[in-house]
Design a protein around this motif. Sequence first.
Motif: not given
Length: 616
Positions: A371, A375-377, A382, A416-417
């Motif tokens: 993780l 970049d989570r965005s 993802r 998380d998502f």
Amino acid sequence: MSLSPQFLDELRSRITLSGVIGRSVKLMKAGREFKACCPFHNEKSPSFYVNDDKGFYHCFGCSAHGDAIRFLTEAKGLPFMDAVKELAQAAGIEVPASDPRSAQRQEIQATLYDVTAGAARWFEEQLSGIEGAEARTYVKKRGLDDKLVRAFGIGFAPDSRGKLKMALATHGHDKLIETGLLIQVDDKEPYDRFRGRLIIPIRDQRGRVIAFGGRIIGDGEPKYLNSPETPLFDKGRTLFNIDRAAPASRKSGRAIVVEGYMDVIALAKAGIDEAVAPLGTALTEQQMEKLWRLVDAPILCFDGDKAGQKAAVRAGERALPVLTVGKTLRFAMLPPGKDPDDIVGEGGSAAIEPFLAAPSPLVRVLYNSRLSEIDRSNPEDRAGLRHRLDDLAKSCTDKILQEEYRRSFTSLFFEDFGWKGRDRTVVGDAISRTRRDIKTYQSIARSALYGCFRFPQTLLRSLEDICKIDFDDDVLKIWREKIVDSVSARPFLRDDGVIAILEADMISPPQKFDITRDLRFSLNVSPEVGTARLTRIIRFLVENEALSKALDELNHRVINDTGMGNYVALEKMRADVRAKIKVIRDQEYESGATDAEADKEELGGAAGQSAASATA
């Protein structure tokens, strides 16, 4: 190599079981047997018995049972053949060789052990000599006392190219080179490998010196220098301090892996003896196998810097292909820039035990490592994360474990998502609001107890319920116990009697109450109405406490299970809590007809019961 039953019987007959066990366990004579506190579990009174005539031990506490070979494999963690060899050596008999080449290797190794043992003694002597003054100062600076120095066999190598070579000349240069104590380049004269260093012997599981580690005392590189691989020393299969850690881990039920010698020694100084360290390499699969023979879930406690965390993740990745059901790794995550030596140095065992007591599971460490790389965005990142997690799961060779790791990675991803990540804040706020409502519980509970001073007869109607209320004040708990005992013994006790009993036992109730805080409902009523009102309030308190516990259980399930069923159940629980709290709040103050009608209903029920009793 297989051994005949005849040889094993001969071996058992040649040794005394109490002599074998008595090396590591304090035995006391008990008739024809010996007894001791069991080395396999913690106990205060002896339940472990050793019988030399029958050749077995038995613990009546944990049912541990076996002979000398079993003791060495279970208590010391030795492989079967190593246990047999140790007993054979003590008995003065030869273990049958499977072939001539094997016998020759064993003979060579036996002489090499003499070399390493001699070197260890010489290094220890140098530490206490004239040239060891700087090394002794360093040892004291690290806080190591004489007992710890002796336990680890710590020594010193003078800054010389030939002193060790001269001291052990009788063994011959060839054996000194073969054990890694001398370095030979081409046809030049060999010279000492370890120079100007603190020396720490590396032992095998039987406690025999097989190699050495040297730490530079002043400035210089490399900071640590290990023996090269030799016929005695395979660093990928060896763990530093395994000889001391194995019996300690079987008593404590845990094994701890740290990065270096000094971390191990620092933990030992703090009384934590079940620590080992790999030897300058990443933790290998073979080393994990050794650890899993001791405990099912060793704890990796590496440094809190990036290198330490990277080493932890690498160990986790290497573990997946060799995991079996019931075996895993756990990770004690230290603060950035701290290592176990630092933590223990600052606060002893009390400082590091919280980290060891709450280690992170392997699945969480691997997930977090992947993780942190994205970049989570970014939706592409993802998607890439899910692919990499799936690849990690596939590395499990056990198909059931593979499926469970895939399921766990997916669950963490959707935390998380997915819906859970999206709604976590909303749900958390809802739970917080509900808990704030539930906090009215204690103020009402306190007020209800004060009401029992005024109307002691309430206790006769609600004795079981009043005992279920969880007061957060220890004094209130004592008051509750005292008035329950008093009213149970004297059913017609009045309020002034209760106060007198409390004061006689030096448990004086408050002389002044804050009316707005401590009396949440009116008591300026008749005894009958007051008793009815208190009974109703106490009943609601018991219901509310059960509701609070149910909310805790459901909240835990929602955190650990992303299923919609739990989410819906949480929403329903929130609604039920709000409804119950509203009812409780309606009782906090007199509210006209509503309270009056409820009081009448309670009184009517009580009157009916009294009438029925009278008729009977």
